[in-house]
Scaffold this motif. Structure first.
Motif, short mmCIF file in Angstrom:
data_model
loop_
_atom_site.label_atom_id
_atom_site.label_comp_id
_atom_site.label_asym_id
_atom_site.label_seq_id
_atom_site.Cartn_x
_atom_site.Cartn_y
_atom_site.Cartn_z
N THR A 2 84.03 -31.08 25.54
CA THR A 2 83.84 -32.51 25.40
C THR A 2 82.87 -32.50 27.56
O THR A 2 82.71 -31.15 27.51
N VAL A 3 82.06 -33.07 27.13
CA VAL A 3 80.87 -32.92 27.65
C VAL A 3 80.78 -34.27 28.58
O VAL A 3 80.45 -35.50 28.28
N GLU A 20 68.89 -38.65 19.71
CA GLU A 20 69.59 -39.03 19.11
C GLU A 20 69.73 -37.37 18.02
O GLU A 20 70.86 -37.33 17.81
N VAL A 21 68.52 -37.06 17.40
CA VAL A 21 68.82 -35.75 16.62
C VAL A 21 69.50 -34.73 17.49
O VAL A 21 70.95 -34.19 16.69
N VAL A 22 70.14 -34.98 18.83
CA VAL A 22 70.87 -33.81 19.47
C VAL A 22 71.75 -33.99 19.13
O VAL A 22 72.66 -33.25 19.40
N SER A 23 71.95 -35.11 19.58
CA SER A 23 73.27 -35.37 20.12
C SER A 23 73.68 -35.55 18.40
O SER A 23 75.27 -35.12 18.39
N GLN A 24 73.00 -35.74 17.78
CA GLN A 24 74.47 -35.90 16.50
C GLN A 24 74.27 -34.36 16.03
O GLN A 24 75.62 -33.87 15.13
N SER A 25 73.24 -33.50 16.35
CA SER A 25 73.95 -31.75 16.39
C SER A 25 74.51 -31.54 17.25
O SER A 25 76.00 -30.40 16.43
N SER A 27 77.75 -33.21 18.15
CA SER A 27 78.35 -33.42 17.67
C SER A 27 79.20 -32.64 16.00
O SER A 27 80.54 -33.08 16.05
N ASP A 28 78.19 -32.79 15.15
CA ASP A 28 78.43 -31.71 14.12
C ASP A 28 79.38 -31.07 14.55
O ASP A 28 80.07 -30.12 13.86
N ASP A 29 78.88 -30.05 15.05
CA ASP A 29 79.02 -28.87 16.15
C ASP A 29 80.88 -29.24 16.66
O ASP A 29 81.28 -28.22 18.06
N GLY A 30 80.88 -30.76 16.72
CA GLY A 30 82.16 -30.72 17.75
C GLY A 30 82.53 -31.08 19.20
O GLY A 30 83.51 -30.51 19.94
N VAL A 31 81.24 -31.52 19.48
CA VAL A 31 80.99 -31.92 20.59
C VAL A 31 80.93 -33.42 20.91
O VAL A 31 80.21 -33.84 20.29
N GLU A 195 67.90 -20.60 6.30
CA GLU A 195 69.07 -20.28 6.79
C GLU A 195 70.69 -21.17 6.71
O GLU A 195 71.41 -20.41 7.23
N GLY A 196 70.03 -21.97 5.65
CA GLY A 196 71.54 -22.83 6.35
C GLY A 196 71.69 -24.04 7.03
O GLY A 196 72.99 -24.65 7.81
N ASP A 197 70.52 -23.96 7.76
CA ASP A 197 70.68 -25.04 9.14
C ASP A 197 69.72 -26.00 9.16
O ASP A 197 68.69 -25.88 10.23
N PRO A 198 69.24 -26.57 8.28
CA PRO A 198 68.44 -27.80 8.69
C PRO A 198 68.09 -28.84 9.27
O PRO A 198 66.99 -29.87 9.13
N ARG A 199 69.14 -28.83 10.35
CA ARG A 199 68.98 -30.45 11.05
C ARG A 199 68.01 -30.15 12.04
O ARG A 199 67.08 -28.97 12.19
#
Length: 224
Positions: A2-3, A20-25, A27-31, A195-199
């Motif tokens: 949690t930040v 927004e893109v960074v924030s979603q990434s 969030s996807d990683d559990g932050v 590489e499996g991470d197209p975000r």
């Protein structure tokens, strides 16, 4: 993770679409990012540390295994005896210097964190080039001709930026054109998908009158 962020949104200096893109990434990683949060207390317990914070006037608590507190930087110059050497500092104890990094003492230069400039590794590297030009070169290079210095935030995927944002370009009066696309939609950039991470997102800010690139934000695998 949690930040708790005192700001109204993450990456306040970036354009909204990039942030927004960074924030979603994240969030996807559990932050989880909580904005407009003010920490009022941190108390260690037997099994956890309790962080008390206020959001919108409401007091909340978070139990954590570990707490990282980031509150800014200050120079470690108080006990260096700079006054005896004739080196001036400002009211925050940063060493004052001119555009060539020269201090008030002859043949003494200040570069990096200690001179109160922007605290990026990439700024320090450019400070080093200015100093090298003073000692070994023609002494012409200065902070005034620094230009656009790129920098990276080491997230996953990393965030690389250089030059002006879209908002900064418009604020300065440029007639800007924007080229932006999500990495997942860029067929000619397959490495992120492999590489499996197209975000991520690629965004360029261009002066419509001259076609000069004013700035860019690259958020994708290996963007750093």
């Amino acid at each position: 993770m949690t930040v708790l962020d005192r700001g109204s949104r993450p990456l306040a200096n970036a354009d909204h679409d990039v942030a927004e893109v960074v924030s979603q990434s994240l969030s996807d990683d559990g932050v989880t990012i909580i904005n407009d949060a003010s920490v009022t207390a941190v108390n260690d317990g037997a099994d956890a540390t309790t962080v008390t914070n206020k959001v919108g006037g409401e007091t909340k608590t978070i139990d954590a295994e570990a707490v990282l507190l980031a509150v800014g930087c200050k120079p470690a110059t108080a006990d260096l005896g700079l006054e005896k050497a004739g080196i001036d500092t400002d009211d925050r104890r940063f060493i004052t210097n001119d555009e060539y990094l020269r201090t008030s003492a002859e043949s003494v230069f200040a570069f990096g964190d200690v001179n109160g400039g922007r605290m990026f590794t990439y700024i320090f590297l450019d400070d080093n080039r200015i100093l090298a030009d003073q000692i070994l070169g023609e002494g012409r290079r200065s902070t005034k001709d620094r230009g656009a210095v790129p920098y990276t935030m080491f997230l996953t995927p990393p965030v690389a930026r250089v030059g002006l944002t879209e908002k900064a370009g418009r604020d300065l009066g440029y007639d800007v054109k924007i080229g932006a696309k999500l990495m997942a939609d860029i067929a000619v950039a397959p490495r992120a998908k492999i590489e499996g991470d197209p975000r991520g997102i690629v965004k360029f800010v261009v002066d419509a009158k001259t076609a000069h690139i004013l700035g860019a934000a690259l958020v994708h695998v290996h963007s750093q």
